[in-house]
Design a protein around this motif. Structure first.
Motif, PDB file in Angstrom:
ATOM      1  N   ASP A 150       8.971 -19.427 -37.096  1.00 12.52           N
ATOM      2  CA  ASP A 150      10.544 -18.472 -37.385  1.00 12.52           C
ATOM      3  C   ASP A 150      10.672 -17.556 -36.608  1.00 12.52           C
ATOM      4  O   ASP A 150      11.536 -16.681 -36.940  1.00 12.52           O
ATOM      5  N   SER A 151       9.479 -17.779 -35.637  1.00  9.61           N
ATOM      6  CA  SER A 151       9.509 -16.976 -34.658  1.00  9.61           C
ATOM      7  C   SER A 151       9.489 -17.778 -33.395  1.00  9.61           C
ATOM      8  O   SER A 151       9.249 -18.081 -33.417  1.00  9.61           O
ATOM      9  N   ILE A 152       9.838 -16.207 -32.145  1.00  9.02           N
ATOM     10  CA  ILE A 152       9.000 -16.334 -30.461  1.00  9.02           C
ATOM     11  C   ILE A 152       8.774 -15.403 -30.162  1.00  9.02           C
ATOM     12  O   ILE A 152       8.530 -14.394 -30.514  1.00  9.02           O
ATOM     13  N   ARG A 153       8.135 -16.158 -29.459  1.00 12.59           N
ATOM     14  CA  ARG A 153       7.163 -14.810 -28.561  1.00 12.59           C
ATOM     15  C   ARG A 153       6.959 -15.386 -27.147  1.00 12.59           C
ATOM     16  O   ARG A 153       7.060 -15.561 -26.280  1.00 12.59           O
ATOM     17  N   ILE A 154       7.177 -13.888 -26.181  1.00 11.06           N
ATOM     18  CA  ILE A 154       7.690 -14.367 -24.581  1.00 11.06           C
ATOM     19  C   ILE A 154       6.802 -13.543 -23.884  1.00 11.06           C
ATOM     20  O   ILE A 154       6.497 -11.678 -24.068  1.00 11.06           O
ATOM     21  N   THR A 155       5.757 -13.153 -23.408  1.00 11.14           N
ATOM     22  CA  THR A 155       4.776 -13.181 -22.633  1.00 11.14           C
ATOM     23  C   THR A 155       5.501 -11.765 -21.223  1.00 11.14           C
ATOM     24  O   THR A 155       5.274 -14.023 -20.628  1.00 11.14           O
ATOM     25  N   LEU A 156       4.957 -12.235 -20.221  1.00 11.02           N
ATOM     26  CA  LEU A 156       5.293 -11.477 -18.880  1.00 11.02           C
ATOM     27  C   LEU A 156       3.702 -11.310 -18.030  1.00 11.02           C
ATOM     28  O   LEU A 156       3.795 -10.562 -19.356  1.00 11.02           O
ATOM     29  N   ARG A 157       3.765 -11.416 -17.035  1.00 16.01           N
ATOM     30  CA  ARG A 157       3.204 -10.706 -16.351  1.00 16.01           C
ATOM     31  C   ARG A 157       2.899 -10.594 -15.017  1.00 16.01           C
ATOM     32  O   ARG A 157       3.339 -11.610 -14.222  1.00 16.01           O
ATOM     33  N   LEU A 158       3.194  -9.705 -14.661  1.00 13.13           N
ATOM     34  CA  LEU A 158       3.212  -9.006 -13.213  1.00 13.13           C
ATOM     35  C   LEU A 158       1.962  -8.767 -12.550  1.00 13.13           C
ATOM     36  O   LEU A 158       0.873  -7.951 -12.899  1.00 13.13           O
TER      37      LEU A 158
ATOM     38  N   ALA B 188       0.418  -1.355   0.631  1.00 13.32           N
ATOM     39  CA  ALA B 188       0.543  -0.268  -0.354  1.00 13.32           C
ATOM     40  C   ALA B 188       1.280   1.426   0.258  1.00 13.32           C
ATOM     41  O   ALA B 188       0.631   2.300  -0.905  1.00 13.32           O
ATOM     42  N   LEU B 189       1.725   1.322   1.026  1.00 14.22           N
ATOM     43  CA  LEU B 189       2.481   1.820   0.328  1.00 14.22           C
ATOM     44  C   LEU B 189       3.084   2.225  -0.277  1.00 14.22           C
ATOM     45  O   LEU B 189       3.834   4.164  -1.032  1.00 14.22           O
ATOM     46  N   VAL B 190       4.259   1.584  -0.948  1.00 16.01           N
ATOM     47  CA  VAL B 190       4.295   1.485  -2.853  1.00 16.01           C
ATOM     48  C   VAL B 190       3.847   2.065  -4.066  1.00 16.01           C
ATOM     49  O   VAL B 190       3.303   3.493  -4.770  1.00 16.01           O
TER      50      VAL B 190
ATOM     51  N   ILE C 183      13.568  -5.156 -17.485  1.00 18.24           N
ATOM     52  CA  ILE C 183      13.229  -5.548 -15.502  1.00 18.24           C
ATOM     53  C   ILE C 183      13.326  -4.373 -14.602  1.00 18.24           C
ATOM     54  O   ILE C 183      12.079  -3.881 -14.372  1.00 18.24           O
ATOM     55  N   ALA C 184      13.228  -2.643 -15.470  1.00 17.51           N
ATOM     56  CA  ALA C 184      13.101  -1.477 -15.761  1.00 17.51           C
ATOM     57  C   ALA C 184      12.181  -1.821 -15.704  1.00 17.51           C
ATOM     58  O   ALA C 184      11.057  -1.032 -14.817  1.00 17.51           O
ATOM     59  N   GLY C 185      10.876  -2.637 -16.597  1.00 15.86           N
ATOM     60  CA  GLY C 185       9.272  -2.050 -17.031  1.00 15.86           C
ATOM     61  C   GLY C 185       8.395  -2.405 -15.429  1.00 15.86           C
ATOM     62  O   GLY C 185       8.087  -2.271 -15.039  1.00 15.86           O
ATOM     63  N   LEU C 186       9.696  -3.986 -14.543  1.00 17.24           N
ATOM     64  CA  LEU C 186       8.910  -5.009 -13.790  1.00 17.24           C
ATOM     65  C   LEU C 186       8.983  -3.846 -12.338  1.00 17.24           C
ATOM     66  O   LEU C 186       7.948  -3.245 -11.754  1.00 17.24           O
ATOM     67  N   CYS C 187      10.057  -3.097 -12.273  1.00 18.01           N
ATOM     68  CA  CYS C 187      10.508  -2.418 -11.532  1.00 18.01           C
ATOM     69  C   CYS C 187       9.078  -1.007 -11.520  1.00 18.01           C
ATOM     70  O   CYS C 187       9.071  -0.376  -9.617  1.00 18.01           O
ATOM     71  N   LYS C 188       9.426  -0.502 -12.634  1.00 16.97           N
ATOM     72  CA  LYS C 188       8.453   0.683 -12.309  1.00 16.97           C
ATOM     73  C   LYS C 188       7.057   0.162 -12.259  1.00 16.97           C
ATOM     74  O   LYS C 188       6.699   1.284 -11.152  1.00 16.97           O
ATOM     75  N   ALA C 189       6.642  -1.340 -12.266  1.00 21.96           N
ATOM     76  CA  ALA C 189       5.257  -0.832 -11.680  1.00 21.96           C
ATOM     77  C   ALA C 189       5.376  -1.161 -10.438  1.00 21.96           C
ATOM     78  O   ALA C 189       4.215  -1.152 -10.279  1.00 21.96           O
ATOM     79  N   ILE C 190       6.395  -1.914 -10.234  1.00 17.91           N
ATOM     80  CA  ILE C 190       6.137  -2.118  -8.452  1.00 17.91           C
ATOM     81  C   ILE C 190       6.446  -1.133  -7.477  1.00 17.91           C
ATOM     82  O   ILE C 190       5.417  -0.257  -6.585  1.00 17.91           O
ATOM     83  N   GLY C 191       6.896  -0.216  -8.444  1.00 15.67           N
ATOM     84  CA  GLY C 191       7.483   1.029  -7.514  1.00 15.67           C
ATOM     85  C   GLY C 191       9.105   1.239  -7.409  1.00 15.67           C
ATOM     86  O   GLY C 191       9.142   2.211  -5.794  1.00 15.67           O
TER      87      GLY C 191
ATOM     88  N   TRP D 136       1.751  -4.547 -14.876  1.00  9.81           N
ATOM     89  CA  TRP D 136       1.363  -5.154 -15.900  1.00  9.81           C
ATOM     90  C   TRP D 136       2.124  -6.141 -16.334  1.00  9.81           C
ATOM     91  O   TRP D 136       1.700  -7.349 -15.777  1.00  9.81           O
ATOM     92  N   SER D 137       2.246  -5.905 -17.632  1.00  2.67           N
ATOM     93  CA  SER D 137       2.526  -6.566 -18.885  1.00  2.67           C
ATOM     94  C   SER D 137       3.152  -6.410 -20.312  1.00  2.67           C
ATOM     95  O   SER D 137       3.787  -4.947 -20.752  1.00  2.67           O
TER      96      SER D 137
END
Length: 693
Positions: free
Chosen positions: A281-289, A169-171, A322-330, A299-300
């Motif tokens: 001929d390709s790959i896709r990586i999907t992440l969700r926070l 909550a503080l974050v 990592i930059a995107g994850l950390c920004k979403a977490i605060g 965040w995704s």
């Protein structure tokens, strides 16, 4: 009070302080029996979880026979039915074997507070914090040692959940720019006196779940494993985050739990999940926070490209994620530099396959295959430092988890692999830990501690590193110094049974018997052998129960407990006969039983292919068979028997007979303990003036 509509028709349970129950109209509901109140309170602490009837009976009626306790439990259920009848509600969901409470029928002050924090209803959260203050959970309930041990675990879990909810909550308030709300909640949290500085120094706890892998091509493909490994490594380098170790995540990931239940089990506020798709001929990586307590995605991120492109751009892609994850977490995304991996796609694939098998550890041929794959990877890239560390770890697991007659030789191979990893990359802290293990086999505990401290300096967020430093301190009798590291390892790896074995031994050494019993029971809950619990029960005088607890562990033979190296599995009759003698020798408290089992162990030491096997070493220590203990460990300490050393420092009979033996200090000098004590201090149980004659 702005309570969610889902609570409108619910009863309310006050869990902090003295337990009480009120109806939907706010009127107090009297419950005449203290045991009935306790039963209801226990179910309200974790309304999403059912409890076994027999377990509840043992907690509330520990001195009664099982049939009597069950009858008393049935009487309590009738009392609760009568108390709730005027409210025209059925709160309990009893079955033949389990007890549970209908979550929608009752709410608790704990649930109200967690929900208010999750929804950022700051005024309500602060009001609730002011009301509960520093009142203990279920205060003034005490029905004996087993109940106290159970309650201690529940209190720790609840306090951990509160810490997470407040931190999250503080974050969120900080991220939203609500400085007034942030200040108000911070003040209320500090004022209630519940802030726990031990929860990883205020770090935000996060876990990375195994990624789903979908492959439209076929053939070897382990990119999902690689993405998870990279995320765990990168996130562990972010100073504001505490990442749960993969061993704990793996033990609960496939349990069918919901996201909130997984977050609760792992004691985290955030979870990362994702998937990897491979097309022709390709790959896709999907992440969700995900927000742990609610399961809501916050965040995704998606990466589309080629496998070759992902390999070549791994540091850049990883940094962006990592930059995107950390920004979403605060939090700030300051992290250490990316690890030196390999440019060889084939070597990386083999490495990932080997690592996956190493994590599994137990299984016919699993670790041999892991070693084979890792060695193939190193043939392709001999400078792959991470792979050398992984190979060292695979050798350690082989020594510990499978019957081996060449444990010392394998330990040397493990140490050579670890040394090569450090030579290639000086940041390989885990490799230092494994070199420390081998130092024990060389009779050099001093060198082992030196490596363990260096490993912790390099990788303080690695649960294996933390656990090994704690275990090494336990082995040399520094229990008070070891306990914080053991507890920290459990914070990092909360559902790994090995860590609770150390916690059990540490509390036993420090005469914290209730905590030792609780840790021993937690070991059993997590699938570990419970002989330590039986030893503690015997030390506390509950010999009949201890014999039963020890004997029950025979059911783990040939699965978690493997036959000693060079011996075939026993049939059921022989197994039961042996475990009957063992359980009585260690736990009955009868000298005749102890003498018989000591004689058997003497014979096994002379006859078994590995005369220093843990199946001889541990019982010898628990029975205080000093001559055999000293003979055995003088002959050879190896990674499979060294864990017995942590039990030498329990100051109860008969265990302490080894430590009090006239030759013990000479023995300690022979196996290198005295040298370690001269540098790191003498054991807790020894006066500083102790010396070698």
């Amino acid at each position: 009070m702005d309570v969610s509509a889902r609570w409108d028709n619910a009863c309310r349970a006050s869990l902090f302080g003295s337990f009480s129950l009120s109806g939907p109209d706010g009127a107090h509901i009297p419950i005449s029996s203290n045991k009935a109140r306790a039963l209801l309170a226990m179910l309200c602490v974790a309304p999403q979880e059912a409890m076994e009837r027999d377990h509840v009976s043992k907690l509330l009626w520990p001195g009664r026979f099982q049939a009597q306790a069950r009858a008393s439990l049935r009487q309590c259920l009738l009392i609760l039915d009568r108390a709730l009848e005027p409210q025209n509600i059925t709160m309990l969901e009893p079955s033949h074997t389990m007890l549970a409470i209908e979550p929608s029928i009752v709410r608790s002050d704990f649930e109200e507070l967690i929900e208010a924090l999750n929804d950022l209803r700051i005024q309500e959260a602060c009001s609730l914090l002011a009301t509960i203050g520093n009142k203990p959970l279920l205060d003034q309930m005490d029905f004996g040692d087993q109940f106290r041990a159970w309650l201690k675990i529940q209190r720790k879990h609840v306090e951990g959940q509160l810490q997470i909810a407040v931190s999250r909550a503080l974050v969120a308030l900080d991220r939203d720019g609500d400085m007034d709300g942030h200040a108000q909640l911070s003040e209320a949290w500090l004022a209630c006196g519940r802030a726990d500085a031990r929860h990883w120094d205020g770090k935000i706890r996060i876990a990375v779940l195994p990624f789903e892998q979908r492959d439209a091509v076929g053939g070897p493909f382990f990119l999902a494993e690689g993405v998870v490994e990279e995320l765990v490594s990168r996130l562990s380098g972010v100073s504001a985050l505490a990442v749960v170790a993969r061993a704990s995540v793996a033990s609960v990931a496939n349990s069918g739990r919901t996201i909130p239940a997984l977050a609760s089990a792992l004691n985290v506020s955030h979870l990362v999940e994702g998937s990897v798709d491979r097309f022709p001929d390709s790959i896709r990586i999907t992440l969700r926070l995900l927000d742990g307590p609610t399961g809501v995605q916050i965040w995704s991120h998606r990466y589309d490209g080629t496998l070759e492109g992902a390999m070549k751009s791994r540091p850049h892609i990883g940094a962006n994620i990592i930059a995107g994850l950390c920004k979403a977490i605060g939090v700030e995304a300051h992290t250490r530099a990316a690890r030196t991996m390999t440019a060889s796609r084939e070597a990386y694939s083999l490495y990932l396959q080997g690592r996956a098998l190493t994590y599994r550890a137990i299984g016919d041929g699993v670790l041999d295959k892991a070693i084979e794959l890792l060695e193939q990877a190193l043939e392709l890239d001999p400078d792959f430092a991470e792979c050398w560390t992984a190979l060292a770890e695979a050798h350690v697991n082989t020594i510990v988890f499978t019957p081996q007659l060449d444990r010392v030789e394998r330990s040397q191979r493990m140490a050579d692999c670890a040394a090569r990893a450090i030579e290639l990359d000086s940041r390989q802290g885990h490799a230092h830990s494994m070199r420390g293990i081998h130092e024990w086999t060389l009779g050099n505990p001093l060198g082992a501690l030196d490596h363990a401290y260096e490993a912790y300096r390099l990788e303080p967020n690695n649960a294996d590193v933390t656990a090994r430093l704690g275990s090494f301190l336990l082995y040399i009798g520094h229990t008070q110094a070891a306990l914080p590291y053991v507890e920290e390892a459990i914070e990092q790896d909360p559902v790994y049974g090995r860590n609770f074995a150390m916690l059990c031994a540490a509390h036993f050494n420090l005469e914290n018997y209730d905590a030792a019993l609780a840790a021993g029971q937690r070991m059993i809950d997590l699938g570990m052998p419970g002989m330590w619990l039986a030893v503690i029960e015997a030390a506390l005088g509950d010999n009949e129960k201890a014999v039963e607890t020890y004997f029950r562990q025979r059911l783990l033979m040939n699965s978690v407990i493997l036959p000693p190296a060079g011996l075939a599995p026993m049939d059921d009759d022989a197994r039961d006969a042996y475990w009957t003698i063992a359980s009585r020798g260690i736990c009955s408290g009868m000298e005749d039983d102890r003498a018989i089992y000591c004689q058997i162990l003497d014979g096994l030491h002379l006859a078994m292919p590995d005369p220093c096997d843990a199946s001889i070493a541990l019982p010898a220590i628990w029975m205080g068979h000093a001559e055999l203990v000293m003979k055995l460990y003088r002959k050879q300490i190896h990674p499979a028997n060294m864990l017995g050393l942590m039990s030498l420092w329990t100051d109860v009979d008969p265990i302490r007979q080894t430590r009090l033996h006239p030759s013990f200090l000479s023995f300690a000098d022979d196996i290198g303990l005295v040298a370690a004590w001269e540098k790191y201090g003498w054991p807790d149980l020894f006066p500083r003036s102790s010396h070698i004659d």
